[in-house]
Design a protein around this motif. Structure first.
Motif, short mmCIF file in Angstrom:
data_model
loop_
_atom_site.label_atom_id
_atom_site.label_comp_id
_atom_site.label_asym_id
_atom_site.label_seq_id
_atom_site.Cartn_x
_atom_site.Cartn_y
_atom_site.Cartn_z
N LEU A 53 0.81 -1.21 0.00
CA LEU A 53 0.00 0.00 0.00
C LEU A 53 0.85 1.27 0.00
CD1 LEU A 53 -2.72 -1.13 2.55
CD2 LEU A 53 -2.99 -0.90 0.08
N GLU A 54 2.06 1.17 0.52
CA GLU A 54 2.95 2.33 0.51
C GLU A 54 3.32 2.77 -0.90
OE1 GLU A 54 6.22 0.96 2.90
OE2 GLU A 54 5.28 1.62 4.76
N GLU A 55 3.09 1.91 -1.87
CA GLU A 55 3.41 2.22 -3.26
C GLU A 55 2.31 3.02 -3.96
OE1 GLU A 55 6.34 1.51 -4.87
OE2 GLU A 55 7.02 0.94 -2.86
N ILE A 56 1.24 3.31 -3.25
CA ILE A 56 0.13 4.05 -3.85
C ILE A 56 0.57 5.47 -4.20
CG2 ILE A 56 -2.09 5.17 -3.31
CD1 ILE A 56 -2.82 2.69 -1.71
N ARG A 57 0.20 5.87 -5.40
CA ARG A 57 0.28 7.27 -5.84
C ARG A 57 -1.17 7.71 -5.98
NH1 ARG A 57 4.62 6.55 -10.65
NH2 ARG A 57 6.41 6.00 -9.36
N SER B 84 -3.79 1.91 -13.48
CA SER B 84 -2.40 2.35 -13.71
C SER B 84 -1.50 1.95 -12.54
CB SER B 84 -2.34 3.86 -13.98
OG SER B 84 -2.75 4.60 -12.86
N LEU B 85 -2.03 1.98 -11.31
CA LEU B 85 -1.25 1.52 -10.15
C LEU B 85 -0.90 0.04 -10.31
CD1 LEU B 85 -3.15 3.16 -7.16
CD2 LEU B 85 -0.74 3.48 -7.68
N ILE B 86 -1.89 -0.76 -10.66
CA ILE B 86 -1.68 -2.20 -10.81
C ILE B 86 -0.71 -2.47 -11.95
CG2 ILE B 86 -2.82 -4.37 -11.46
CD1 ILE B 86 -5.33 -3.19 -9.92
N THR C 219 5.31 -3.94 -14.88
CA THR C 219 6.52 -3.30 -15.41
C THR C 219 7.70 -3.88 -14.66
OG1 THR C 219 6.42 -1.46 -13.83
CG2 THR C 219 5.30 -1.14 -15.95
N LYS C 220 8.81 -4.05 -15.36
CA LYS C 220 9.97 -4.69 -14.73
C LYS C 220 10.46 -3.96 -13.49
CE LYS C 220 11.64 -7.22 -18.64
NZ LYS C 220 12.74 -7.61 -19.50
N GLU C 221 10.21 -2.65 -13.43
CA GLU C 221 10.62 -1.87 -12.27
C GLU C 221 9.59 -1.92 -11.15
OE1 GLU C 221 10.06 -0.29 -15.37
OE2 GLU C 221 12.07 -0.84 -16.03
N GLY C 222 8.44 -2.50 -11.42
CA GLY C 222 7.35 -2.52 -10.45
C GLY C 222 7.68 -3.33 -9.21
N PHE C 223 7.23 -2.83 -8.07
CA PHE C 223 7.54 -3.45 -6.78
C PHE C 223 7.05 -4.90 -6.71
CE2 PHE C 223 6.80 -4.36 -2.29
CZ PHE C 223 8.06 -4.05 -1.77
N LEU C 224 5.92 -5.19 -7.31
CA LEU C 224 5.35 -6.54 -7.23
C LEU C 224 5.69 -7.42 -8.43
CD1 LEU C 224 1.82 -5.59 -5.86
CD2 LEU C 224 3.77 -6.50 -4.59
N PHE C 225 6.42 -6.88 -9.39
CA PHE C 225 6.73 -7.61 -10.61
C PHE C 225 7.41 -8.95 -10.32
CE2 PHE C 225 9.32 -8.62 -14.37
CZ PHE C 225 8.34 -8.58 -15.36
N SER C 226 8.39 -8.96 -9.45
CA SER C 226 9.11 -10.21 -9.14
C SER C 226 8.79 -10.74 -7.75
CB SER C 226 10.62 -9.99 -9.28
OG SER C 226 11.04 -8.96 -8.40
#
Length: 183
Positions: free
Chosen positions: A113-117, A124-126, A132-139
């Motif tokens: 939740l801290e990643e919310i803009r 777009s958040l999801i 996206t490879k840089e996304g916090f949940l990607f890996s």
């Protein structure tokens, strides 16, 4: 020493990761407790980890730690009411549906939740966090799978992938993943 005269806390976070480098970590922890920590009346030792199965198997259900645990605290996901606070001042401008969509993906986990803009839509958040490879949940899936199953992870992943197409007999499953039925 100063530790004897002041209340002091030792926080061991992600102990399952620490133990991955030393299979006898629980034994070392017990020795540290019996021969050092327990002798300090104003010492609090906090053991944390995100792999709850490891904590249960190696600390909570380990007979070596009987009588040594003062409290067990399990943190679950935040309720929608508290999740709402992560949108800050924008929380009234974000529709309940958008919030629900985002919470369905994050499960109310505070770190996610801290990643919310707040100005971004749920889609777009999801997309940013998950696709996206840089996304916090990607890996995140790969990291959690590895933490949960360690060296057996690749075999379990093969099993799940083989079953994704539908049910299989033991013989079909064995052939699909290249592992003997007894393996």
């Amino acid at each position: 020493s100063q530790i004897d005269n002041r209340t002091t806390a030792i926080l061991l976070d992600e102990v399952s990761w620490m133990s991955s480098h030393s299979p006898d970590f629980p034994g070392h922890l017990k020795d540290a407790w019996d021969n050092g920590f327990s002798l300090r009346t104003r010492l609090v030792v906090v053991i944390c980890g995100s792999v709850s199965s490891w904590l249960e198997d190696n600390i909570l259900n380990n007979t070596a730690f009987v009588g040594r645990l003062t409290m067990t605290l399990t943190l679950g996901p935040l309720s929608p009411r508290y999740c709402n606070e992560f949108w800050g001042d924008a929380r009234d401008r974000v529709s309940p549906r958008e919030k629900l969509e985002f919470l369905a993906v994050t499960g109310g986990v505070p770190r996610y939740l801290e990643e919310i803009r707040p100005h971004d839509s749920a889609s777009s958040l999801i997309h940013r966090l998950c696709f996206t490879k840089e996304g916090f949940l990607f890996s995140e899936f790969d990291a959690m799978w590895s933490d949960l199953f360690s060296r057996r992870g690749p075999v379990y992943r093969s099993l799940v992938q083989a079953l994704a197409d539908g049910p299989r007999t033991l013989e079909q499953l064995s052939a699909a993943i290249g592992v003997d039925k007894s393996g």
